[in-house]
Design an enzyme around this catalytic site. Sequence first.
Site, mmCIF file in Angstrom:
data_model
loop_
_atom_site.group_PDB
_atom_site.id
_atom_site.type_symbol
_atom_site.label_atom_id
_atom_site.label_comp_id
_atom_site.label_asym_id
_atom_site.label_seq_id
_atom_site.Cartn_x
_atom_site.Cartn_y
_atom_site.Cartn_z
ATOM 1 N N HIS A 424 0.813 -1.211 0.000
ATOM 2 C CA HIS A 424 0.000 0.000 0.000
ATOM 3 C C HIS A 424 0.854 1.271 0.000
ATOM 4 C CE1 HIS A 424 -3.639 2.156 0.109
ATOM 5 N NE2 HIS A 424 -4.347 1.346 0.874
ATOM 6 N N ASP A 428 -2.432 2.214 -4.349
ATOM 7 C CA ASP A 428 -3.682 2.393 -3.627
ATOM 8 C C ASP A 428 -4.662 1.284 -4.002
ATOM 9 O OD1 ASP A 428 -2.801 4.675 -2.319
ATOM 10 O OD2 ASP A 428 -3.484 5.998 -3.933
#
Length: 455
Positions: A424, A428
């Site tokens: 992450h 995204d």
Amino acid sequence: MPFEISIPRLGWSMEEGTFAGWRKEAGDAIRRGDILFELEGEKALQEIEAVDEGVLAMTVSGPKPGDVLKVGAIVGYLLAPGETLANPLQPGSSQLTGPAANIPATKAEPIRIADVASVDTQVVVPAAAPSVRRLARQLDVALASITGTGSNGRITEEDVHQAAASLRTSSPSEQSDGRIIATPRARRAAKQMGVDLTNVNGSGRAGRIRERDVLVLTSASTAGRRIAVTGRRKIIAERLSQSARQTVPVTITSRVDASNLVSLREQFKATGQKPVPAIHDIIAKLLADILIQFPLLASRWEGSDIVQPNPDQIHIGLAVDTPEGLIVPVIRNVSSQSLMSLAVESARVIQKARDGKLSTSEMQGAVFTITNLGAFGIDAFTPVINLPEAAILGLGAIRREPVVTEDGRIEVRQIMTLSLTFDHRVIDGAPASRFLQTLVNAIANPAARLIFLGS
């Protein structure tokens, strides 16, 4: 002056390696490019070549197969003909010396340099055949302590066996002044496990206690079996721990109708041509093209930078289960290969991985990894990112399930679950989801996509 032979760094994260054994004998004349020894590092067994020339000199206290050594550790020397060694192996170890006189430049009488208490002492090691020297190393007998009974004082195999027998019957680990003879690793293991070394019988030379003597004692005295984490298993554990510490992993899953994928593979089988592309081969080919559209999923960490690959450098790793643990060989330039050439290369690297013959270079440079637990009946799981990559795809089992079609009919379809883990910090959730959605559509209609790709 003597040229030091040391443990090289075989991979970007390698700090230590497992010594697998010498390929040359002490006293052999070495030329550049000769294979000196084998080293296991970064999950691969690598042949280490000589970068200089000279006569190979080892030490009695040098590494044995299975020893774990730090990068840069000195394991031997290359000497010029007539040169004498008078160097310490490692800081804090006993200094060593030994003659290398009268050694021709082409082939030398094998020598082995023994430990001595002072650099002023010269040790002359009696002559012995290579097979005798190998036997002495196996039985942990110092040749310098043996008086040869062969012609011209040459040491025979019988001399070595007799010396080993006398060592076994000699008083072992405790000296007359009460001091215990034990290796540093044995002392460290004893301290960690709370073992009193006075109760341990040493199996080393002159009764020296080794680490394995301590481990045998502790495993016999406990209810369970204690397994030392070393070699490839230790490397795997360190890499997985590093991934957990340095990434922010998120796993998303999606189910895909793989009926057309299974049908396409059956059509390949029906042609009788070899090799038949595996399910992971077809998915890897589809995946490579999609990674070009979503380059963040194919990015790698280099220092503090995120580096995206060129479209013609989509290298994909395949996680392979082997008797020695998980290994990830790399298939290069997948986007520019045909499906059939990809299948050939995939089969080749997988077999080399299972045979333990992969080189370090064949496991480096991947931008994305595929791991498959479907063969074990697993549907969905949480793959661990293979650093420095940013994502990994898990393939689940393909199962026949009833599915309601758009027109309300119920059909039996081949359903597979895909598990995508991504970092992450790099990606995204929305672009990762779009990537997985695109891959699901490609797998549902593989033939049309492959025709479009020219495969």
